[in-house]
Design an enzyme around this catalytic site. Sequence first.
Site, PDB file in Angstrom:
ATOM      1  N   THR A   1       0.856  -1.192   0.000  1.00 40.09           N
ATOM      2  CA  THR A   1       0.000   0.000   0.000  1.00 40.09           C
ATOM      3  C   THR A   1       0.891   1.240   0.000  1.00 40.09           C
ATOM      4  O   THR A   1       1.596   1.491   0.979  1.00 40.09           O
ATOM      5  CB  THR A   1      -0.920   0.016   1.239  1.00 40.09           C
TER       6      THR A   1
ATOM      7  N   LYS B   1      -7.689   1.359  -2.609  1.00 40.58           N
ATOM      8  CA  LYS B   1      -7.177   0.750  -1.366  1.00 40.58           C
ATOM      9  C   LYS B   1      -7.195   1.760  -0.212  1.00 40.58           C
ATOM     10  O   LYS B   1      -7.580   1.427   0.914  1.00 40.58           O
ATOM     11  CB  LYS B   1      -5.753   0.233  -1.617  1.00 40.58           C
TER      12      LYS B   1
ATOM     13  N   LYS C   1       0.186   5.183   8.322  1.00 39.06           N
ATOM     14  CA  LYS C   1       0.715   5.500   6.979  1.00 39.06           C
ATOM     15  C   LYS C   1      -0.428   5.619   5.966  1.00 39.06           C
ATOM     16  O   LYS C   1      -0.492   6.568   5.178  1.00 39.06           O
ATOM     17  CB  LYS C   1       1.681   4.382   6.566  1.00 39.06           C
TER      18      LYS C   1
HETATM   19  P1  NAP Z   1       5.471  -6.187   7.322  1.00 36.90           P
HETATM   20  O1  NAP Z   1       5.160  -7.492   7.971  1.00 36.90           O
HETATM   21  O2  NAP Z   1       5.872  -5.039   8.173  1.00 36.90           O
HETATM   22  O3  NAP Z   1       6.610  -6.471   6.204  1.00 36.90           O
HETATM   23  C1  NAP Z   1       7.226  -5.416   5.538  1.00 36.90           C
HETATM   24  C2  NAP Z   1       8.186  -5.974   4.492  1.00 36.90           C
HETATM   25  O4  NAP Z   1       8.849  -4.855   3.860  1.00 36.90           O
HETATM   26  C3  NAP Z   1       9.303  -6.869   5.064  1.00 36.90           C
HETATM   27  O5  NAP Z   1       9.583  -7.878   4.130  1.00 36.90           O
HETATM   28  C4  NAP Z   1      10.474  -5.889   5.169  1.00 36.90           C
HETATM   29  O6  NAP Z   1      11.742  -6.510   5.133  1.00 36.90           O
HETATM   30  C5  NAP Z   1      10.270  -5.081   3.918  1.00 36.90           C
HETATM   31  N1  NAP Z   1      10.961  -3.794   3.934  1.00 36.90           N
HETATM   32  C6  NAP Z   1      10.644  -2.702   4.662  1.00 36.90           C
HETATM   33  N2  NAP Z   1      11.513  -1.706   4.403  1.00 36.90           N
HETATM   34  C7  NAP Z   1      12.383  -2.181   3.478  1.00 36.90           C
HETATM   35  C8  NAP Z   1      13.494  -1.621   2.802  1.00 36.90           C
HETATM   36  N3  NAP Z   1      13.880  -0.362   2.992  1.00 36.90           N
HETATM   37  N4  NAP Z   1      14.181  -2.394   1.932  1.00 36.90           N
HETATM   38  C9  NAP Z   1      13.785  -3.676   1.713  1.00 36.90           C
HETATM   39  N5  NAP Z   1      12.737  -4.274   2.318  1.00 36.90           N
HETATM   40  C10 NAP Z   1      12.029  -3.525   3.194  1.00 36.90           C
HETATM   41  O7  NAP Z   1       4.247  -5.663   6.457  1.00 36.90           O
HETATM   42  P2  NAP Z   1       2.963  -6.458   5.948  1.00 36.90           P
HETATM   43  O8  NAP Z   1       1.959  -6.504   7.054  1.00 36.90           O
HETATM   44  O9  NAP Z   1       3.365  -7.701   5.246  1.00 36.90           O
HETATM   45  O10 NAP Z   1       2.396  -5.381   4.896  1.00 36.90           O
HETATM   46  C11 NAP Z   1       3.040  -5.152   3.651  1.00 36.90           C
HETATM   47  C12 NAP Z   1       2.250  -4.082   2.892  1.00 36.90           C
HETATM   48  O11 NAP Z   1       0.911  -4.534   2.690  1.00 36.90           O
HETATM   49  C13 NAP Z   1       2.141  -2.739   3.611  1.00 36.90           C
HETATM   50  O12 NAP Z   1       2.157  -1.708   2.658  1.00 36.90           O
HETATM   51  C14 NAP Z   1       0.781  -2.814   4.293  1.00 36.90           C
HETATM   52  O13 NAP Z   1       0.217  -1.516   4.507  1.00 36.90           O
HETATM   53  C15 NAP Z   1      -0.007  -3.618   3.275  1.00 36.90           C
HETATM   54  N6  NAP Z   1      -1.113  -4.436   3.811  1.00 36.90           N
HETATM   55  C16 NAP Z   1      -0.969  -5.120   4.974  1.00 36.90           C
HETATM   56  C17 NAP Z   1      -2.032  -5.878   5.445  1.00 36.90           C
HETATM   57  C18 NAP Z   1      -1.947  -6.648   6.750  1.00 36.90           C
HETATM   58  O14 NAP Z   1      -3.005  -7.027   7.264  1.00 36.90           O
HETATM   59  N7  NAP Z   1      -0.771  -6.909   7.308  1.00 36.90           N
HETATM   60  C19 NAP Z   1      -3.223  -5.964   4.712  1.00 36.90           C
HETATM   61  C20 NAP Z   1      -3.322  -5.282   3.500  1.00 36.90           C
HETATM   62  C21 NAP Z   1      -2.253  -4.512   3.064  1.00 36.90           C
HETATM   63  P3  NAP Z   1      12.510  -6.919   6.511  1.00 36.90           P
HETATM   64  O15 NAP Z   1      11.924  -8.242   6.916  1.00 36.90           O
HETATM   65  O16 NAP Z   1      13.922  -6.977   6.096  1.00 36.90           O
HETATM   66  O17 NAP Z   1      12.223  -5.815   7.508  1.00 36.90           O
END
Ligand code: NAP
Length: 290
Positions: A93, A168, A236
Site C-alpha cells: 500500500t 485501497k 501511513k
Molecule cells: P510487514 O510485515 O511489516 O513487512 C514489511 C516488508 O517490507 C518486510 O519484508 C520488510 O523486510 C520489507 N521492507 C521494509 N523496508 C524495506 C526496505 N527499505 N528495503 C527492503 N525491504 C524492506 O508488512 P505487511 O503486514 O506484510 O504489509 C506489507 C504491505 O501490505 C504494507 O504496505 C501494508 O500496509 C499492506 N497491507 C498489509 C495488510 C496486513 O493485514 N498486514 C493488509 C493489507 C495490506 P525486513 O523483513 O527486512 O524488515
Amino acid sequence: MNKIAWIGLGQMGVPMARNLAKHGYPVTVYNRTPKSVDMTPCQVADSLHMAVDHADVVFLMLSDGAAVEHVVFGESGAIHALSQGALIVNMSTVGVDETKQFALRAAEHQVEWMDAPVSGSVGPAEAGTLVVLAGGSESAFHRVKPLLATMAKSVHHLGPVGSGAAMKLLVNGMLAATVAAASECMALAEKSGLGRERFLDVLSETGMWSPILAGKRPLWLDDEYHPSFALKHMTKDLALLSRFAVQYSAALPGMTTALTTYLGAQAQDLGDADMAAVFQHLCALAGAEL
Ligand code: NAP
C-alpha cells in the site's frame, strides 16, 4: 511465465508468495532480512539482483513507498537488473502520487508498472481470499490476472496506474474509522462499568457488527496485540489518504480525526502492535483503566 520474482516476506508476503508458488508458478523470493521460514515450493534468492534477474514479473509486498523506492530505484535497485519488457506489480500500500511517479520512472527503463494492493489481512492471505485492487494497462492486467487470482477471491481492474492505490486508501479509511469507533465506545464502556466484553456481546447482535470487529474481538478481550496489521501501517495509509484528498480539495473530517487518533497511538509506542491497540490509546484518553 519463465520466472516470477517476489520481494518482501513480511506478514503478508509469505502467505501470498506461497499461494502463487503452490499453483505451479516458478517463484523466486527475496527478503532484505534472511527469513528462517520454510518457503517451499519457492526458490529463495541470496540477493535482490539474483531474484529479479530474467524475471518476467516482479511482485513487491513491502512496508511503504520509501521501501519500494529503495528496492526498485535505489543505487543497487531491482530496476538495474531487470530485463526490458518486465512488469512490476506493486502489492504494497503506497500513495497514488507515488504510484504514478514509480510508473513513469520504470517506463524510462522499458519496464511496466501496475499497482495491485489488497484488502484483507493475514488470514485471507493464507486462505487465498484477498481482494485485489489493480491499476494499470489492460494488457498488463491480462498478463497477471491468473497470478493474482491464486491469492484472491476477487481481482478488480479499476483503471489506469494509481486507480488500485486510490481504492485501497478509501477502503482502509473505512477500516480505520470502524476500529477506532468501536474502540472509543469500548473505552467508555470500560470506564462506566459496563465493560468491553458486554459491549462487544451486544454489538455483535446488531447491524453494526462486521467480520473485522469479530476478528479483533479476541485481541481486545485479551489485551494482546500481536500484529496481523501493524498500527504504523494504518497511520501511513491514513496519511496517504489525506494526501490523496488534498489533490482533489476534498475535506474528509472523519478521516482527519482518525489520522490524529492513530498518530496519537503511535506516539504511545503502539506502532508495532496490531491496529486494534488503538483501543489502549483511547482508554488512556478517556481515563479508563485497563
Ligand atoms: P510487514 O510485515 O511489516 O513487512 C514489511 C516488508 O517490507 C518486510 O519484508 C520488510 O523486510 C520489507 N521492507 C521494509 N523496508 C524495506 C526496505 N527499505 N528495503 C527492503 N525491504 C524492506 O508488512 P505487511 O503486514 O506484510 O504489509 C506489507 C504491505 O501490505 C504494507 O504496505 C501494508 O500496509 C499492506 N497491507 C498489509 C495488510 C496486513 O493485514 N498486514 C493488509 C493489507 C495490506 P525486513 O523483513 O527486512 O524488515
